[in-house]
Design a protein around this motif. Structure first.
Motif, PDB file in Angstrom:
ATOM      1  N   GLU A  31     -13.449   4.941  -2.262  1.00 20.19           N
ATOM      2  CA  GLU A  31     -12.652   6.022  -2.839  1.00 20.19           C
ATOM      3  C   GLU A  31     -11.447   5.422  -3.551  1.00 20.19           C
ATOM      4  O   GLU A  31     -10.878   4.440  -3.074  1.00 20.19           O
TER       5      GLU A  31
ATOM      6  N   LEU B   4       0.823  -1.230   0.000  1.00 21.19           N
ATOM      7  CA  LEU B   4       0.000   0.000   0.000  1.00 21.19           C
ATOM      8  C   LEU B   4       0.843   1.259   0.000  1.00 21.19           C
ATOM      9  O   LEU B   4       1.845   1.347   0.723  1.00 21.19           O
TER      10      LEU B   4
ATOM     11  N   SER C 220     -15.458  -1.753 -14.498  1.00 15.56           N
ATOM     12  CA  SER C 220     -15.900  -2.955 -15.225  1.00 15.56           C
ATOM     13  C   SER C 220     -16.891  -3.764 -14.396  1.00 15.56           C
ATOM     14  O   SER C 220     -17.626  -4.586 -14.929  1.00 15.56           O
TER      15      SER C 220
ATOM     16  N   LEU D  38      -7.179 -11.344  -9.921  1.00 17.28           N
ATOM     17  CA  LEU D  38      -7.431 -11.614  -8.500  1.00 17.28           C
ATOM     18  C   LEU D  38      -8.220 -10.468  -7.871  1.00 17.28           C
ATOM     19  O   LEU D  38      -9.151 -10.689  -7.096  1.00 17.28           O
TER      20      LEU D  38
ATOM     21  N   ALA E 269      -4.015 -10.624 -13.087  1.00 15.33           N
ATOM     22  CA  ALA E 269      -4.427 -12.027 -13.239  1.00 15.33           C
ATOM     23  C   ALA E 269      -5.866 -12.184 -12.736  1.00 15.33           C
ATOM     24  O   ALA E 269      -6.295 -13.280 -12.438  1.00 15.33           O
TER      25      ALA E 269
ATOM     26  N   LEU F  93     -10.865  -1.523 -12.954  1.00 15.62           N
ATOM     27  CA  LEU F  93     -11.440  -2.707 -12.300  1.00 15.62           C
ATOM     28  C   LEU F  93     -12.855  -2.395 -11.792  1.00 15.62           C
ATOM     29  O   LEU F  93     -13.818  -3.114 -12.095  1.00 15.62           O
TER      30      LEU F  93
ATOM     31  N   GLY G 149      -5.559   1.393 -12.770  1.00 15.92           N
ATOM     32  CA  GLY G 149      -5.917  -0.024 -12.605  1.00 15.92           C
ATOM     33  C   GLY G 149      -7.176  -0.179 -11.774  1.00 15.92           C
ATOM     34  O   GLY G 149      -8.118  -0.879 -12.157  1.00 15.92           O
TER      35      GLY G 149
HETATM   36  C1  LIG Z   1      -5.791  -2.074  -8.275  1.00 17.56           C
HETATM   37  C2  LIG Z   1      -5.439  -3.539  -8.068  1.00 17.56           C
HETATM   38  C3  LIG Z   1      -6.164  -4.064  -6.828  1.00 17.56           C
HETATM   39  C4  LIG Z   1      -5.884  -4.329  -9.315  1.00 17.56           C
HETATM   40  O1  LIG Z   1      -5.762  -5.718  -9.050  1.00 17.56           O
HETATM   41  P1  LIG Z   1      -5.537  -6.785 -10.236  1.00 17.56           P
HETATM   42  O2  LIG Z   1      -5.725  -8.142  -9.657  1.00 17.56           O
HETATM   43  O3  LIG Z   1      -4.251  -6.514 -10.916  1.00 17.56           O
HETATM   44  O4  LIG Z   1      -6.747  -6.399 -11.226  1.00 17.56           O
HETATM   45  P2  LIG Z   1      -7.445  -7.334 -12.314  1.00 17.56           P
HETATM   46  O5  LIG Z   1      -6.441  -8.295 -12.896  1.00 17.56           O
HETATM   47  O6  LIG Z   1      -8.660  -7.920 -11.724  1.00 17.56           O
HETATM   48  O7  LIG Z   1      -7.804  -6.257 -13.452  1.00 17.56           O
HETATM   49  C5  LIG Z   1      -9.107  -5.736 -13.633  1.00 17.56           C
HETATM   50  C6  LIG Z   1      -9.104  -4.782 -14.823  1.00 17.56           C
HETATM   51  O8  LIG Z   1      -8.269  -3.650 -14.534  1.00 17.56           O
HETATM   52  C7  LIG Z   1      -7.214  -3.558 -15.495  1.00 17.56           C
HETATM   53  N1  LIG Z   1      -5.997  -3.159 -14.804  1.00 17.56           N
HETATM   54  C8  LIG Z   1      -5.479  -3.704 -13.680  1.00 17.56           C
HETATM   55  N2  LIG Z   1      -4.343  -3.048 -13.346  1.00 17.56           N
HETATM   56  C9  LIG Z   1      -4.165  -2.094 -14.311  1.00 17.56           C
HETATM   57  C10 LIG Z   1      -3.189  -1.068 -14.513  1.00 17.56           C
HETATM   58  N3  LIG Z   1      -2.147  -0.923 -13.688  1.00 17.56           N
HETATM   59  N4  LIG Z   1      -3.362  -0.241 -15.565  1.00 17.56           N
HETATM   60  C11 LIG Z   1      -4.401  -0.359 -16.415  1.00 17.56           C
HETATM   61  N5  LIG Z   1      -5.374  -1.308 -16.270  1.00 17.56           N
HETATM   62  C12 LIG Z   1      -5.239  -2.143 -15.239  1.00 17.56           C
HETATM   63  C13 LIG Z   1      -7.079  -4.943 -16.058  1.00 17.56           C
HETATM   64  O9  LIG Z   1      -6.482  -4.915 -17.339  1.00 17.56           O
HETATM   65  C14 LIG Z   1      -8.518  -5.391 -16.102  1.00 17.56           C
HETATM   66  O10 LIG Z   1      -9.175  -4.749 -17.193  1.00 17.56           O
HETATM   67  P3  LIG Z   1     -10.263  -5.506 -18.124  1.00 17.56           P
HETATM   68  O11 LIG Z   1     -11.397  -5.893 -17.173  1.00 17.56           O
HETATM   69  O12 LIG Z   1     -10.640  -4.487 -19.120  1.00 17.56           O
HETATM   70  O13 LIG Z   1      -9.565  -6.701 -18.680  1.00 17.56           O
HETATM   71  C15 LIG Z   1      -3.893  -3.744  -7.892  1.00 17.56           C
HETATM   72  O14 LIG Z   1      -3.228  -3.092  -8.957  1.00 17.56           O
HETATM   73  C16 LIG Z   1      -3.348  -3.203  -6.578  1.00 17.56           C
HETATM   74  O15 LIG Z   1      -3.307  -3.923  -5.560  1.00 17.56           O
HETATM   75  N6  LIG Z   1      -2.908  -1.921  -6.551  1.00 17.56           N
HETATM   76  C17 LIG Z   1      -2.367  -1.313  -5.332  1.00 17.56           C
HETATM   77  C18 LIG Z   1      -3.440  -1.056  -4.298  1.00 17.56           C
HETATM   78  C19 LIG Z   1      -4.593  -0.281  -4.872  1.00 17.56           C
HETATM   79  O16 LIG Z   1      -4.413   0.666  -5.647  1.00 17.56           O
HETATM   80  N7  LIG Z   1      -5.812  -0.676  -4.455  1.00 17.56           N
HETATM   81  C20 LIG Z   1      -7.038  -0.039  -4.883  1.00 17.56           C
HETATM   82  C21 LIG Z   1      -7.359   1.082  -3.962  1.00 17.56           C
HETATM   83  S1  LIG Z   1      -8.875   1.843  -4.425  1.00 17.56           S
END
Ligand SMILES: CC(C)(COP(=O)(O)OP(=O)(O)OC[C@H]1O[C@@H](n2cnc3c(N)ncnc32)[C@H](O)[C@@H]1OP(=O)(O)O)[C@@H](O)C(=O)NCCC(=O)NCCS
Length: 185
Positions: free
Chosen positions: A123, A36, A137, A100, A98, A134, A130
């Protein structure tokens, strides 16, 4: 479509519900410490997982017993609505893209719906591409922009989803199975 992380075989991932401090807290807090960007307090984490353990899910790698992802939520009355809230969603860097994060969020939303939620809010940093992708979608919309919401000075979007969940969330009816499965627990 997300490119599957080369290091993660989805067949080795179990999605489990948070059990208790001894079994799961060390795994959850280690992941939060590592991943985080904003500091978090263990007391805040405990507040959520102890009060709403049924809304906390973890992605566990069966081959290493490592926790690769976690979602932490709550559900409370807000005005006349039952409002769910996603407090934390984090996936280990080596396991990102992936799905998750999406799978954890679907489980938490299904559990909220099973418990009578009318809406869910959260928020996310306006720069967190990303997370925004997510959540969008899964049916969340941008409700407000919150100026300088984070310690870093970044703005946040308040995202909102209205229940019931759209049936197209996973496109093939699995979400309904998930809601029914969670209702039986
Ligand atoms: C945000 C986070 C939870 C995403 O988890 P993840 O397991 O990689 O996400 P998913 O594989 O389920 O991806 C879901 C969608 O987001 C997109 N995505 C994920 N990470 C991305 C990135 N860095 N940039 C652009 N798109 C992204 C994926 O391509 C996918 O898109 P699609 O549905 O069009 O195919 C992860 O990047 C993370 O832990 N980030 C740090 C903590 C954080 O920011 N938490 C959220 C706080 S609100």
């Amino acid at each position: 479509m997300a490119t599957t992380s080369p290091q993660i075989d989805p067949k080795n991932i179990d999605f489990v519900r948070y059990e208790d401090e001894d079994t799961h807290m060390p795994l959850v807090s280690a992941l939060c410490d590592a991943e985080l960007s904003e500091p978090y307090s263990i007391f805040v984490l405990r507040y959520f997982v102890n009060n709403w353990p049924e809304l906390c899910f973890m992605a566990m790698d069966r081959t290493t017993s490592q926790c690769l992802g976690v979602i932490v939520c709550k559900l409370e009355k807000h005005r006349e609505m039952m409002r769910g809230y996603v407090a934390m969603l984090v996936v280990d860097k080596k396991a990102r893209k992936a799905r998750l994060g999406s799978e954890l969020t679907k489980r938490a939303l299904a559990a909220m719906q099973a418990k009578g939620a009318d809406e869910c809010v959260l928020e996310a940093e306006t720069t967190n591409e990303g997370a925004l992708r997510l959540y969008q979608s899964l049916g969340f919309i941008r409700d407000k922009r919150l100026s300088r919401y984070y310690l870093s000075g970044t703005d946040a979007y308040r995202l909102k989803l209205l229940f019931p969940l759209p049936s197209q969330v996973d496109g093939d009816g699995h979400l309904q199975d998930l809601v029914e499965g969670i209702e039986k627990l």
